[in-house]
Design an enzyme around this catalytic site. Structure first.
Site, PDB file in Angstrom:
ATOM      1  N   LYS A 112      14.791  -0.201   4.650  1.00 23.20           N
ATOM      2  CA  LYS A 112      14.268   0.343   3.400  1.00 23.20           C
ATOM      3  C   LYS A 112      14.433   1.863   3.344  1.00 23.20           C
ATOM      4  CE  LYS A 112      12.082   0.838  -0.483  1.00 23.20           C
ATOM      5  NZ  LYS A 112      10.719   0.446  -0.764  1.00 23.20           N
TER       6      LYS A 112
ATOM      7  N   THR B 183       6.054   0.594   2.180  1.00 25.76           N
ATOM      8  CA  THR B 183       7.128   1.382   2.792  1.00 25.76           C
ATOM      9  C   THR B 183       6.475   2.431   3.676  1.00 25.76           C
ATOM     10  OG1 THR B 183       8.622   1.043   0.921  1.00 25.76           O
ATOM     11  CG2 THR B 183       9.099   2.895   2.378  1.00 25.76           C
TER      12      THR B 183
ATOM     13  N   LEU C 166       0.826  -1.210   0.000  1.00 19.38           N
ATOM     14  CA  LEU C 166       0.000   0.000   0.000  1.00 19.38           C
ATOM     15  C   LEU C 166       0.858   1.257   0.000  1.00 19.38           C
ATOM     16  CD1 LEU C 166      -2.386  -1.521   2.640  1.00 19.38           C
ATOM     17  CD2 LEU C 166      -3.028  -1.030   0.269  1.00 19.38           C
TER      18      LEU C 166
END
Length: 316
Positions: free
Chosen positions: A191, A116, A85
């Site tokens: 990330k 993320t 999402l």
């Protein structure tokens, strides 16, 4: 539509015996999630999907997926759910609203969020999931749309070792690597650090090639020099922002596809928030955030983030 219950069983793949979820739920089947879901179908998984974009759902149902009318319906009949999402709020809504995943997920269901988002949001969701005996891991990805399509994503996973091992066969069906980064939230941390570095290196690459152009240097010659010298990086070698240097990258396709400028700016905004929370200095990350916001202000939010090269060309 009936949703069949899923069970965990062993099947034989060529030379490999592994744990295999018989039916997988997937929420968020857009540019990234659609390719990831499609790879699961190709690997033989039965899939049930949900997205607010009806076209995205229809594309997958034509390839054999079932559809759910809500995240809650989807969660009832599976033992594992993958979500992909756009933002913190989208994730919170899909998991926590009245018809969200946590409202109906069965005990011991494994929820894998590949969005993320802020690592602190992931940690909050883990606590909410635990109240119902549901397992949660964060598992953001690196590699972009092309890697999602080719099944070569890298998954950065935060969660218990047990849940990581449980998820790994599924993740390896969508990517080439799954790395356990630590507790829940650490996948997101990895990330965000990676994307901040990527943003900074892309801007640096764009600056160098724009300077070379202004000096009269052929961009292909400069690319050959940089990619065999100390300036070599992913942005110069495999994702060059100058049109015509590489064929299969967004810069040679009018900067369409790839990783959008708006998404990069979103990730850099997350970086600013978490850096403030932990007291980390990120001066180049902050500047990169402002540069990408300026690109968006000029109307290029949907262009690939390598469009920053064209933005710099326009600066006098």
């Amino acid at each position: 539509m009936s949703v069949l219950g899923a069970s965990l069983k062993c099947v034989i793949h060529p030379g490999i015996r592994r744990r295999y979820f018989s039916k997988v739920g997937f929420v968020g089947v857009g540019n990234m999630g659609g390719h990831m879901a499609r790879n699961l179908l190709k690997k033989g998984y039965k899939l049930i999907v949900f997205d607010v974009n009806e076209t995205a759902v229809s594309n997958l149902t034509k390839e054999g997926a079932d559809r759910a009318s809500s995240p809650a319906e989807l969660a009832k009949g599976v033992e594992v759910v993958v979500s992909m999402l756009p933002s913190n709020q989208h994730v919170l809504d899909v998991y926590n609203v009245k018809n969200g995943l946590l409202s109906s997920a069965k005990e011991n269901t494994l929820l894998i969020d590949s969005s993320t988002i802020d690592p602190f949001v992931s940690q909050t969701l883990e606590k909410e999931a635990a109240k119902s005996g549901v397992n949660f891991i964060d598992s953001p990805v690196s590699g972009g749309v092309n890697a999602a399509k080719d099944g070569t994503l890298t998954f950065m996973v935060g969660g218990s070792q047990e849940n990581f091992e449980r998820a790994k066969p599924l993740l390896r069906s969508m990517g080439s690597r799954a790395v356990h980064c630590g507790d829940v939230g650490m996948g997101e941390a990895a990330k965000l650090c990676n994307n901040m570095l990527l943003a900074v290196s892309m801007i640096g690459t764009a600056e160098a090639f724009n300077l070379g152009r202004k000096l009269g240097l052929d961009s292909k010659v400069l690319a050959d020099i940089v990619n065999s010298s100390t300036g070599r990086c992913w942005s110069s070698e495999l994702y060059n922002p100058v049109p015509g240097i590489l064929d299969n990258v967004p810069s040679s396709k009018n900067y369409d596809g790839g990783f959008g400028t708006a998404l990069m700016a979103k990730d850099l905004g997350l970086v600013q928030g978490v850096a403030t929370n932990v007291g980390a200095a990120v001066p180049l990350g902050s500047l990169a955030h402002q540069i990408y916001r300026a690109v968006i202000a000029q109307g290029f939010a949907m262009k690939d983030f390598s469009f920053v090269y064209q933005f710099l060309k326009g600066q006098n």
